[in-house]
Each structure stands twice: as structure tokens, then as C-alpha cells.
Design an enzyme around this catalytic site. Structure first.
Site, PDB file in Angstrom:
ATOM      1  N   HIS A   8      28.377  -5.440   0.795  1.00  0.00           N
ATOM      2  CA  HIS A   8      27.609  -5.460   2.045  1.00  0.00           C
ATOM      3  C   HIS A   8      26.919  -4.117   2.234  1.00  0.00           C
ATOM      4  CE1 HIS A   8      26.206  -6.441   5.912  1.00  0.00           C
ATOM      5  NE2 HIS A   8      27.313  -6.896   6.488  1.00  0.00           N
ATOM      6  N   GLY A   9      25.632  -4.083   1.920  1.00  0.00           N
ATOM      7  CA  GLY A   9      24.839  -2.873   2.096  1.00  0.00           C
ATOM      8  C   GLY A   9      23.778  -3.041   3.162  1.00  0.00           C
ATOM      9  N   ALA A  10      24.075  -3.865   4.184  1.00  0.00           N
ATOM     10  CA  ALA A  10      23.060  -4.246   5.172  1.00  0.00           C
ATOM     11  C   ALA A  10      23.533  -3.997   6.595  1.00  0.00           C
ATOM     12  CB  ALA A  10      22.713  -5.732   4.986  1.00  0.00           C
ATOM     13  N   HIS A  11      22.619  -4.278   7.554  1.00  0.00           N
ATOM     14  CA  HIS A  11      22.918  -4.441   8.984  1.00  0.00           C
ATOM     15  C   HIS A  11      23.526  -3.217   9.658  1.00  0.00           C
ATOM     16  CE1 HIS A  11      23.150  -9.054   8.061  1.00  0.00           C
ATOM     17  NE2 HIS A  11      21.964  -8.513   7.812  1.00  0.00           N
ATOM     18  N   GLY A  38      17.627 -17.358  10.048  1.00  0.00           N
ATOM     19  CA  GLY A  38      16.985 -18.328  10.927  1.00  0.00           C
ATOM     20  C   GLY A  38      16.263 -19.463  10.248  1.00  0.00           C
ATOM     21  N   TYR A  62      25.716  -1.012   8.590  1.00  0.00           N
ATOM     22  CA  TYR A  62      27.098  -0.646   8.290  1.00  0.00           C
ATOM     23  C   TYR A  62      27.107   0.485   7.251  1.00  0.00           C
ATOM     24  CZ  TYR A  62      27.971  -4.688  11.169  1.00  0.00           C
ATOM     25  OH  TYR A  62      27.980  -5.548  12.236  1.00  0.00           O
ATOM     26  N   ARG A  65      24.232 -20.072  11.430  1.00  0.00           N
ATOM     27  CA  ARG A  65      24.531 -20.845  12.633  1.00  0.00           C
ATOM     28  C   ARG A  65      24.534 -22.351  12.380  1.00  0.00           C
ATOM     29  NH1 ARG A  65      19.974 -17.929  16.033  1.00  0.00           N
ATOM     30  NH2 ARG A  65      19.146 -17.911  13.911  1.00  0.00           N
ATOM     31  N   GLY A 108      32.408 -10.895   6.410  1.00  0.00           N
ATOM     32  CA  GLY A 108      32.682  -9.528   5.990  1.00  0.00           C
ATOM     33  C   GLY A 108      34.180  -9.268   6.002  1.00  0.00           C
TER      34      GLY A 108
END
Length: 389
Positions: free
Chosen positions: A185-188, A314, A190, A336, A64
């Protein structure tokens, strides 16, 4: 699909045409905050980090990246709103393009997930609401200590118009820095997600209430960015279910389908498809038939969305292969596993063992440790891996 199948039979490693971009495989570097942007600038470590993970015809999405001086809420995150930042990112994109890879810049404004320590003049963070994030979640200050999030300031409609223009101008800076496109970024939880989610958005104006109103800001940003660089260089990320930063919605499936419906109509109106829609897969989801593993929501959105769909959350090699083979997504973004395996695509092709990641070094400011020092598969390791049958 068996792990010993040949590369030609593995859907995750098959070529894919993403609009104007010809991808050689479907393994994507997910956007990952890594806190190595000292003084808000990408540096030589970013050049190495991204080029390490670049493959010919591979897609990378940056961490980001702040769109303005009010966008931050986490230490050592780079921006792309000053000329100095643009010039610094050029070195990254040049290194990635030298590897014949494709790189999109994720445009980020954290909204209320911030603190006056990050805001010009120590002002309150901005949001769709005056409600703070609950004490379940903590703000990380520039010195690394944690504290409760403060109450944000709900912005006016005229300020939203100004932010839409900031997204547009930052997009143009990203293209000038050499990026192949941008991911909004339109997620999480924010800023844009703070308008989308009905547990946060308590507005009574044209930006609150119905899904049409709550998605208005996002769609205005999409329209502005597309007007600047075209649909095929514009992507969107959403997370209808993820509850990070209290970003809960009472009906996440309807919200996700509502956004998809509006993106489909937008694409039809402009006569071109977006580069992709990126959906974060939740670990669990209470859907119409009860608690599931979250993949069914992504499948519902895949069936509805008329364009390229990326999902992340994941995935392993085998689950990524299965998801693509079943048509549930076109591309899989890995986080990850890509942190600890810069040659993840090669390891997937060989079905080779993976390096383990160290969570303790995910967000430290060290420019080497946990960032660019994970080992590549050696020549000897390569020859000790059984050939795919």
C-alpha cells in the site's frame, strides 16, 4: 458497449492471465477497511465476508492489514505480524481457495495518519516529516470519537532500513498464512505515500527532494518483498492525485510516471513482471489540458506501465466495461458495489439490479450488520432478469 451484450462480448467479464494466475474475469474486490478485526484479529466474519465474494478465478484484495504494532491508526483493523494473526488469516485464505479464488493481502502502515492511542507506549506516530495532517482531516480513536492528528516523528534512514525488513518479514508471514501474494500500500496519504508526495516530504537526505529520492523507500520495499516471494506475487498500489490525508503532489503526473519508470526498470532488472500495479483513479484531475475526470491520468500510466494494471475509483458496470474494452486498464477493482453485492460478478454477468449500500455500516464493529448480511440474487430474481441479447 450496450448493456445487453452477451457475456462473451463483455471485456470486463473476459478471462485474463495475470502472470502465473489465470483469472476468469476482470472484476476485482478492492481493498476496503471495514473495522471488523476485533483485537486486531480476523475472525469468523472475515471468513464469511471474503468467501461470499470469492468466485472461481476471481481476484480478491484484503483490507489494509497492519505490518507491525506501530502501523495502526484506525479501530478494529487486523494485522499480520503475530503468529496468532497468521493462524487466523489461514482460515480466511482456506475458505477463499475452497471457492477456487485468488487472494492478495494488502500490507499497510498508516505512518502519520495515526494517534498515540494506537502506538506502543503512547509514542508519536512516524512519518517522513514532523508536520501533522491538517485539521481538515480527523483521527478516529479506538472509542470511535474523533480528534485532530498529532505531530508525527520524522524517522531516520536507519529506521527506514528496519521498516523495509519488517515489510519483508510480514510478507513471508502473509504467504505462510496462505495468501497468493501481497499488495504494497503506497497510496492515500499513508506511510509510503508520505515519502512520495512533495507536499508532505520535506526531507533533505537521500529520501527527500527529487522523485528518485522520494520513491527510494517504496522501491526498497518492492525489492525486499520481491526478494522474499518473487515478482509475480508482489503488487503495488499508488495514488498520485488523491489528496486524502493532505497527500498532495505539485506534479502528480510526473510523480506517477516516475514511479512507473522505476517499476519498469526494476522488472527488467529482475527478469519478471510484478503481479500488477494498482492505481486509484481520482474523481477529478487538473492535467496539462485542464480539469478532467481523472481517467486521463490513469490512461497515461497505463500507456507507460509494462505490466498488468488495475484501477479503482467509483466505477460502475458500464464504465468498467468501457475502460477495459478501450485498453485503459486490465482489471477493475470495485469497493462499495462489492460491499453491498457479494455476488457482484454474477449480477454483472446478468446485468441484474444491484443492492444499495449503507454508508452508516461501512466502519462499525458489528460482525453481521452491513458486513455479511447483504442479500444474494435469489433464484426467482435470477429468472426475472432479461437474458443478455
Amino acid at each position: 458497449m450496450a448493456s445487453g451484450d452477451s457475456v462473451e462480448e463483455i471485456a470486463l467479464l473476459a478471462p485474463y492471465k495475470m502472470g502465473q494466475f489465470q483469472l476468469s474475469h476482470r472484476v476485482v474486490l478492492a481493498p476496503l477497511t471495514r473495522c471488523r478485526g476485533l483485537n486486531g484479529l480476523p475472525n469468523h466474519a472475515h471468513v464469511e465476508y471474503y468467501s461470499q465474494r470469492a468466485t472461481p478465478g476471481g481476484l480478491l484484495i484484503t483490507e489494509g492489514t497492519h505490518i507491525s504494532s506501530t502501523a495502526g491508526g484506525f479501530p478494529n483493523v487486523p494485522g499480520i505480524y503475530t503468529e496468532e494473526q497468521v493462524q487466523a488469516w489461514k482460515k480466511v485464505t482456506e475458505a477463499v481457495h475452497a471457492k477456487e479464488a485468488i487472494i492478495f493481502c494488502q500490507l499497510w502502515h498508516v505512518g502519520r495518519a495515526s494517534h498515540p492511542a494506537y502506538q506502543p507506549g503512547g509514542a508519536a506516530p512516524i512519518s517522513s516529516t514532523n508536520k501533522p495532517i491538517s485539521s481538515k482531516w480527523k483521527a478516529t480513536l479506538p472509542n470511535g470519537t474523533q480528534t485532530d492528528y498529532p505531530a508525527p516523528r520524522s524517522i531516520s534512514a536507519s529506521e527506514i532500513f528496519e521498516l523495509v525488513e519488517i515489510y519483508k518479514q510480514t510478507t513471508l508471514k502473509a504467504i505462510r498464512a496462505g495468501f497468493d501474494g501481497v499488495e504494497i500500500h503506497g497510496a492515500h496519504g499513508y506511510l509510503l505515500d508520505q515519502f512520495l508526495k512533495d507536499s508532505i516530504n520535506d526531507r533533505t537526505d537521500e529520501y527527500g527532494g527529487s522523485i528518485d529520492n522520494r520513491s527510494r523507500f517504496l522501491m526498497q520495499v518492492v525489492d525486499a518483498v520481491v526478494s522474499a516471494i518473487g515478482a509475480e506475487k508482489t503488487a503495488v498500489r499508488i495514488s498520485p492525485v488523491i489528496d486524502f490525508n493532505d497527500a498532495v503532489d505539485s506534479d502528480p503526473l510526473s510523480l506517477g510516471l516516475g514511479i512507473v519508470e522505476r517499476l519498469n526498470k526494476f522488472q527488467e532488472a529482475v527478469g519478471a513482471k510484478l503481479a500488477y500495479l494498482h492505481v486509484t483513479q481520482p474523481r477529478s484531475w487538473r492535467g496539462p489540458v485542464g480539469q478532467g475526470d481523472g481517467s486521463e491520468l490513469v490512461r497515461e500510466l497505463r500507456r507507460a506501465y509494462q505490466g498488468t494494471l488495475i484501477t479503482s475509483g467509483g466505477f460502475t458496470r458500464d464504465s468498467g466495461i468501457e475502460f477495459v474494452a478501450q485498453g485503459d486498464a486490465d482489471l477493475i477493482a470495485y469497493g462499495r458495489l462489492f460491499i453491498s453485492n457479494p455476488d457482484l460478478v454474477k449480477r454483472f454477468k446478468l446485468n441484474a439490479p444491484l443492492n444499495k449500500y449503507n454508508r452508516d455500516t461501512f466502519y462499525i464493529p458489528d460482525l453481521v450488520i452491513g458486513y455479511t448480511d447483504y442479500p444474494f440474487l435469489s433464484h426467482e430474481d435470477h429468472h426475472n432478469v432479461p437474458a443478455p441479447s
